[in-house]
Design an enzyme around this catalytic site. Structure first.
Site, PDB file in Angstrom:
ATOM      1  N   LYS A  84      -4.034  -5.291   1.990  1.00 21.29           N
ATOM      2  CA  LYS A  84      -3.174  -4.691   2.674  1.00 21.29           C
ATOM      3  C   LYS A  84      -2.985  -3.306   3.185  1.00 21.29           C
ATOM      4  CE  LYS A  84      -0.174  -3.309  -0.891  1.00 21.29           C
ATOM      5  NZ  LYS A  84       1.289  -2.911  -1.311  1.00 21.29           N
ATOM      6  N   ASN A  99     -11.659 -11.659   3.872  1.00 23.63           N
ATOM      7  CA  ASN A  99     -10.802 -11.701   2.586  1.00 23.63           C
ATOM      8  C   ASN A  99      -9.562 -12.634   3.117  1.00 23.63           C
ATOM      9  OD1 ASN A  99     -10.206 -11.272  -0.506  1.00 23.63           O
ATOM     10  ND2 ASN A  99      -8.249 -10.652   0.687  1.00 23.63           N
ATOM     11  N   SER A 124       4.350  -9.906   8.852  1.00 21.44           N
ATOM     12  CA  SER A 124       4.583  -8.353   8.637  1.00 21.44           C
ATOM     13  C   SER A 124       5.304  -7.977   9.950  1.00 21.44           C
ATOM     14  CB  SER A 124       3.479  -7.493   8.324  1.00 21.44           C
ATOM     15  OG  SER A 124       3.804  -6.295   8.566  1.00 21.44           O
ATOM     16  N   TYR A 149      -5.887  -4.765   9.581  1.00 22.29           N
ATOM     17  CA  TYR A 149      -5.062  -5.517   8.773  1.00 22.29           C
ATOM     18  C   TYR A 149      -3.959  -6.366   9.734  1.00 22.29           C
ATOM     19  CZ  TYR A 149      -0.793  -5.996   6.179  1.00 22.29           C
ATOM     20  OH  TYR A 149       0.484  -6.577   5.530  1.00 22.29           O
ATOM     21  N   LYS A 153      -2.797 -10.766  10.218  1.00 21.78           N
ATOM     22  CA  LYS A 153      -1.615 -11.084   9.896  1.00 21.78           C
ATOM     23  C   LYS A 153      -0.940 -11.911  11.056  1.00 21.78           C
ATOM     24  CE  LYS A 153      -0.747  -9.916   5.724  1.00 21.78           C
ATOM     25  NZ  LYS A 153      -0.672 -10.730   4.819  1.00 21.78           N
ATOM     26  N   ARG A 292       0.763  10.612  11.980  1.00 18.81           N
ATOM     27  CA  ARG A 292      -0.455   9.714  11.596  1.00 18.81           C
ATOM     28  C   ARG A 292      -0.784   8.766  12.664  1.00 18.81           C
ATOM     29  NH1 ARG A 292       1.084   6.083   6.336  1.00 18.81           N
ATOM     30  NH2 ARG A 292       2.343   5.298   7.879  1.00 18.81           N
TER      31      ARG A 292
HETATM   32  P1  NAD Z   1      -0.327  -6.291  -3.491  1.00 19.98           P
HETATM   33  O1  NAD Z   1      -1.751  -5.844  -3.130  1.00 19.98           O
HETATM   34  O2  NAD Z   1       0.630  -5.900  -4.476  1.00 19.98           O
HETATM   35  O3  NAD Z   1      -0.507  -7.948  -3.650  1.00 19.98           O
HETATM   36  C1  NAD Z   1      -1.195  -8.658  -3.137  1.00 19.98           C
HETATM   37  C2  NAD Z   1      -2.081  -9.543  -4.238  1.00 19.98           C
HETATM   38  O4  NAD Z   1      -3.125 -10.109  -3.583  1.00 19.98           O
HETATM   39  C3  NAD Z   1      -2.833  -8.456  -5.185  1.00 19.98           C
HETATM   40  O5  NAD Z   1      -2.391  -8.715  -6.374  1.00 19.98           O
HETATM   41  C4  NAD Z   1      -4.054  -8.820  -5.174  1.00 19.98           C
HETATM   42  O6  NAD Z   1      -4.872  -8.743  -6.271  1.00 19.98           O
HETATM   43  C5  NAD Z   1      -4.090 -10.242  -4.760  1.00 19.98           C
HETATM   44  N1  NAD Z   1      -5.377 -10.517  -3.717  1.00 19.98           N
HETATM   45  C6  NAD Z   1      -5.900 -10.124  -2.546  1.00 19.98           C
HETATM   46  N2  NAD Z   1      -6.957 -10.670  -2.146  1.00 19.98           N
HETATM   47  C7  NAD Z   1      -7.220 -11.758  -2.952  1.00 19.98           C
HETATM   48  C8  NAD Z   1      -8.154 -12.944  -3.012  1.00 19.98           C
HETATM   49  N3  NAD Z   1      -9.032 -12.774  -2.109  1.00 19.98           N
HETATM   50  N4  NAD Z   1      -7.783 -14.086  -3.954  1.00 19.98           N
HETATM   51  C9  NAD Z   1      -6.770 -13.976  -4.670  1.00 19.98           C
HETATM   52  N5  NAD Z   1      -6.030 -12.872  -4.835  1.00 19.98           N
HETATM   53  C10 NAD Z   1      -6.221 -11.787  -3.858  1.00 19.98           C
HETATM   54  O7  NAD Z   1       0.614  -6.367  -2.124  1.00 19.98           O
HETATM   55  P2  NAD Z   1       2.094  -6.560  -2.004  1.00 19.98           P
HETATM   56  O8  NAD Z   1       2.692  -5.254  -1.205  1.00 19.98           O
HETATM   57  O9  NAD Z   1       2.630  -7.424  -2.979  1.00 19.98           O
HETATM   58  O10 NAD Z   1       1.653  -7.628  -0.347  1.00 19.98           O
HETATM   59  C11 NAD Z   1       1.782  -9.243  -0.538  1.00 19.98           C
HETATM   60  C12 NAD Z   1       1.688  -9.709   0.548  1.00 19.98           C
HETATM   61  O11 NAD Z   1       2.482  -9.399   1.505  1.00 19.98           O
HETATM   62  C13 NAD Z   1       0.300  -9.231   1.448  1.00 19.98           C
HETATM   63  O12 NAD Z   1      -0.236 -10.376   1.874  1.00 19.98           O
HETATM   64  C14 NAD Z   1       0.894  -8.342   2.191  1.00 19.98           C
HETATM   65  O13 NAD Z   1      -0.032  -8.184   3.529  1.00 19.98           O
HETATM   66  C15 NAD Z   1       1.998  -8.475   2.650  1.00 19.98           C
HETATM   67  N6  NAD Z   1       3.096  -7.480   3.391  1.00 19.98           N
HETATM   68  C16 NAD Z   1       3.218  -6.368   2.426  1.00 19.98           C
HETATM   69  C17 NAD Z   1       3.945  -5.430   3.127  1.00 19.98           C
HETATM   70  C18 NAD Z   1       4.186  -4.166   2.248  1.00 19.98           C
HETATM   71  O14 NAD Z   1       4.444  -3.224   2.755  1.00 19.98           O
HETATM   72  N7  NAD Z   1       3.918  -4.265   0.946  1.00 19.98           N
HETATM   73  C19 NAD Z   1       4.641  -5.393   4.418  1.00 19.98           C
HETATM   74  C20 NAD Z   1       4.316  -6.947   5.001  1.00 19.98           C
HETATM   75  C21 NAD Z   1       3.597  -7.892   4.353  1.00 19.98           C
HETATM   76  C1  WQD Z   2       6.902   4.755   6.816  1.00 19.60           C
HETATM   77  C2  WQD Z   2       7.187   6.140   7.579  1.00 19.60           C
HETATM   78  C3  WQD Z   2       5.419   7.063   8.133  1.00 19.60           C
HETATM   79  C4  WQD Z   2       3.827   8.230   4.165  1.00 19.60           C
HETATM   80  C5  WQD Z   2       3.151   0.104   6.710  1.00 19.60           C
HETATM   81  C6  WQD Z   2       2.025  -0.849   7.514  1.00 19.60           C
HETATM   82  C7  WQD Z   2       2.835  -2.319   7.829  1.00 19.60           C
HETATM   83  C8  WQD Z   2       3.726  -2.849   6.612  1.00 19.60           C
HETATM   84  C9  WQD Z   2       4.357  -1.669   5.811  1.00 19.60           C
HETATM   85  C10 WQD Z   2       2.187  -4.409   5.540  1.00 19.60           C
HETATM   86  C11 WQD Z   2       6.411   6.212   8.678  1.00 19.60           C
HETATM   87  C12 WQD Z   2       6.056   7.881   7.080  1.00 19.60           C
HETATM   88  C13 WQD Z   2       4.580   7.577   5.122  1.00 19.60           C
HETATM   89  C14 WQD Z   2       3.885   9.517   3.836  1.00 19.60           C
HETATM   90  C15 WQD Z   2       5.213   9.888   5.760  1.00 19.60           C
HETATM   91  N1  WQD Z   2       2.711  -3.026   5.500  1.00 19.60           N
HETATM   92  N2  WQD Z   2       5.290   8.606   6.105  1.00 19.60           N
HETATM   93  N3  WQD Z   2       4.457  10.497   4.787  1.00 19.60           N
HETATM   94  O1  WQD Z   2       3.724   2.720   8.636  1.00 19.60           O
HETATM   95  O2  WQD Z   2       6.058   1.635   8.736  1.00 19.60           O
HETATM   96  O3  WQD Z   2       4.190   0.337   7.609  1.00 19.60           O
HETATM   97  O4  WQD Z   2       3.369  -0.516   5.704  1.00 19.60           O
HETATM   98  O5  WQD Z   2       2.239  -5.113   6.332  1.00 19.60           O
HETATM   99  O6  WQD Z   2       1.957  -3.306   8.363  1.00 19.60           O
HETATM  100  O7  WQD Z   2       1.747  -0.276   8.649  1.00 19.60           O
HETATM  101  O8  WQD Z   2       5.067   2.230   6.224  1.00 19.60           O
HETATM  102  O9  WQD Z   2       5.387   3.511   4.198  1.00 19.60           O
HETATM  103  O10 WQD Z   2       3.289   3.720   5.673  1.00 19.60           O
HETATM  104  O11 WQD Z   2       5.593   4.646   6.566  1.00 19.60           O
HETATM  105  O12 WQD Z   2       5.766  10.792   6.538  1.00 19.60           O
HETATM  106  O13 WQD Z   2       2.993   9.915   3.277  1.00 19.60           O
HETATM  107  O14 WQD Z   2       6.998   7.164   6.429  1.00 19.60           O
HETATM  108  O15 WQD Z   2       4.795   8.215   9.049  1.00 19.60           O
HETATM  109  O16 WQD Z   2       7.369   7.065   9.706  1.00 19.60           O
HETATM  110  P1  WQD Z   2       4.835   1.748   7.863  1.00 19.60           P
HETATM  111  P2  WQD Z   2       4.710   3.626   5.497  1.00 19.60           P
END
Ligand code: NAD
Ligand code: WQD
Length: 338
Positions: A84, A99, A124, A149, A153, A292
């Site tokens: 992610k 992956n 996402s 990434y 999604k 960024r």
């Molecule tokens: P995370 O990395 O904490 O959890 C993902 C887990 O998947 C990890 O424990 C990792 O070890 C496992 N993993 C990765 N590849 C694998 C594989 N091939 N087989 C088995 N396990 C595997 O991340 P998270 O923040 O808990 O995110 C969970 C899901 O939500 C992800 O799909 C992420 O893309 C999505 N998501 C996260 C965010 C965010 O900001 N955290 C936002 C939107 C979507």
């Molecule tokens: C939030 C705000 C940055 C870090 C990302 C992924 C998105 C989703 C969630 C998985 C922005 C600012 C950040 C720092 C900063 N993940 N920032 N200093 O970019 O909205 O989303 O995570 O699906 O796909 O792109 O989240 O937490 O990185 O940033 O100023 O050190 O904070 O510029 O405005 P973002 P973020």
């Protein structure tokens, strides 16, 4: 229901396991531990008072998955497993496509061979790209993603939708998360990024705990309330509860459904920093840096569809999320390492 939680030892997965158990479901976790620690599930067991069946299996490992499906009577899957990190995905696109896409294809194939056709997928807000208007609804157009990434999604949403169209026995729920923050109120589990955090909240908490000197704020010249980026920060426990509500959709056989999971409220970087300071009493030194690459000014959700259809709305505010993130970080400065 007995639910397979892929990626269940990760940040959102571990919180979701707790809410599934609280709601009377059974959870079976698989994770390859590439970005998490098995200790998170030990902590989850403490919180819910029972062990969670765990298999260290990679979703690309067909045989490993088969064994889990043979042993456990899985009825549905919540699919969190995936890589992610936005920046890393630009450096290692092959690894991300392999992956996330190959892994999901193997998982879905094993599921259908075992007659399991209920899936909730972690999508996402990134699929909206730079939206023309905010708040974004599920009908807002998907835009090209600025990184591999995000593309995984978006592609996986299409792949799962096509699979459901071809075989209407499938129930597919695509949940588009906005920006998850916060942690379980126990302070036992939370977000535990490897290396320098990419995301804002873990960066703030690492500054607060003294692991990093100061926060860099990426730009203060956006067209927003104070020039810093605006996002929809949602408490991870609210997000977890959203998944439990989505499980209830399976029995309705609605085909493919999409829901935004956000609060509907935008918060700027500076507002989040100040909210953290007010909620915890800890000062966060910061400096303004360049924008960024790939960032957008503003994104937040219209979450009214989830309210109407799932009966779900976020109940925790930013202050509460800051307090919970801080409790986790303060009690566990090195994450799950003792
Ligand atoms: P995370 O990395 O904490 O959890 C993902 C887990 O998947 C990890 O424990 C990792 O070890 C496992 N993993 C990765 N590849 C694998 C594989 N091939 N087989 C088995 N396990 C595997 O991340 P998270 O923040 O808990 O995110 C969970 C899901 O939500 C992800 O799909 C992420 O893309 C999505 N998501 C996260 C965010 C965010 O900001 N955290 C936002 C939107 C979507
Ligand atoms: C939030 C705000 C940055 C870090 C990302 C992924 C998105 C989703 C969630 C998985 C922005 C600012 C950040 C720092 C900063 N993940 N920032 N200093 O970019 O909205 O989303 O995570 O699906 O796909 O792109 O989240 O937490 O990185 O940033 O100023 O050190 O904070 O510029 O405005 P973002 P973020």
């Amino acid at each position: 229901m007995k639910i397979l939680v892929t990626g269940g030892s990760g940040y959102i997965g571990s919180h979701t396991v707790i809410e599934l158990i609280n709601a009377g479901h059974e959870a079976v976790v698989i994770d390859n531990l590439s970005n998490s620690s098995e200790k998170s599930l030990e902590r989850v067991a403490k919180i819910v008072g029972k062990e969670i069946p765990f298999y260290k299996v990679d979703i690309r490992d067909r045989e490993g998955l088969e064994k889990v499906f043979e042993k456990e009577k899985i009825e549905a899957c919540i699919h969190f497993a995936g890589l992610k990190a936005v920046g890393e995905s630009c450096v290692k696109p092959w690894e991300y496509y392999e992956n996330n896409i190959s892994g999901t294809l193997v998982l879905v194939d094993v599921m259908r061979k075992h007659g399991v056709k209920n899936i909730i997928f972690s999508s996402s807000a990134t699929v909206y790209g730079d939206p023309d208007t905010v708040p974004v609804t599920e009908k807002s157009p998907k835009k090209p993603c600025t990184n591999p990434y995000g593309t995984t999604k978006s592609m996986l949403e299409t792949i799962l939708t096509d699979i459901q169209t071809a075989d209407p026995e499938w129930n597919v729920v695509l949940l588009r998360y906005f920006n998850p923050i916060g942690a379980h109120e126990s302070g036992l589990i939370g977000e535990n990024p490897n290396g320098i955090p990419n995301n804002l909240m873990p960066y703030i908490t690492q500054v607060a705990v003294g692991k990093r000197e100061k926060l860099g704020i990426f730009g203060n010249d956006y067209d927003t309330v104070d020039g810093t980026g605006v996002r929809d920060y949602i408490h991870v426990v609210d997000l977890a509860i959203g998944h439990v509500k989505a499980v209830e959709r399976f029995s309705l056989n609605k085909g493919t459904e999409i829901f935004n999971l956000g609060t509907g409220k935008g918060t700027s970087v500076l507002e989040l920093v100040h909210a953290f300071e007010d909620a915890t009493g800890v000062k966060i030194p910061y400096e303004i840096k360049d924008r960024r690459a790939g960032d957008i000014a503003t994104n937040y959700a219209d979450a009214s569809l989830a309210a109407k259809e799932l009966g779900w709305t976020a109940k925790y505010d930013i202050k509460r999320a800051c307090q919970d993130s801080w409790r986790w970080q303060k009690n566990n400065p090195n994450g799950f390492e003792e």
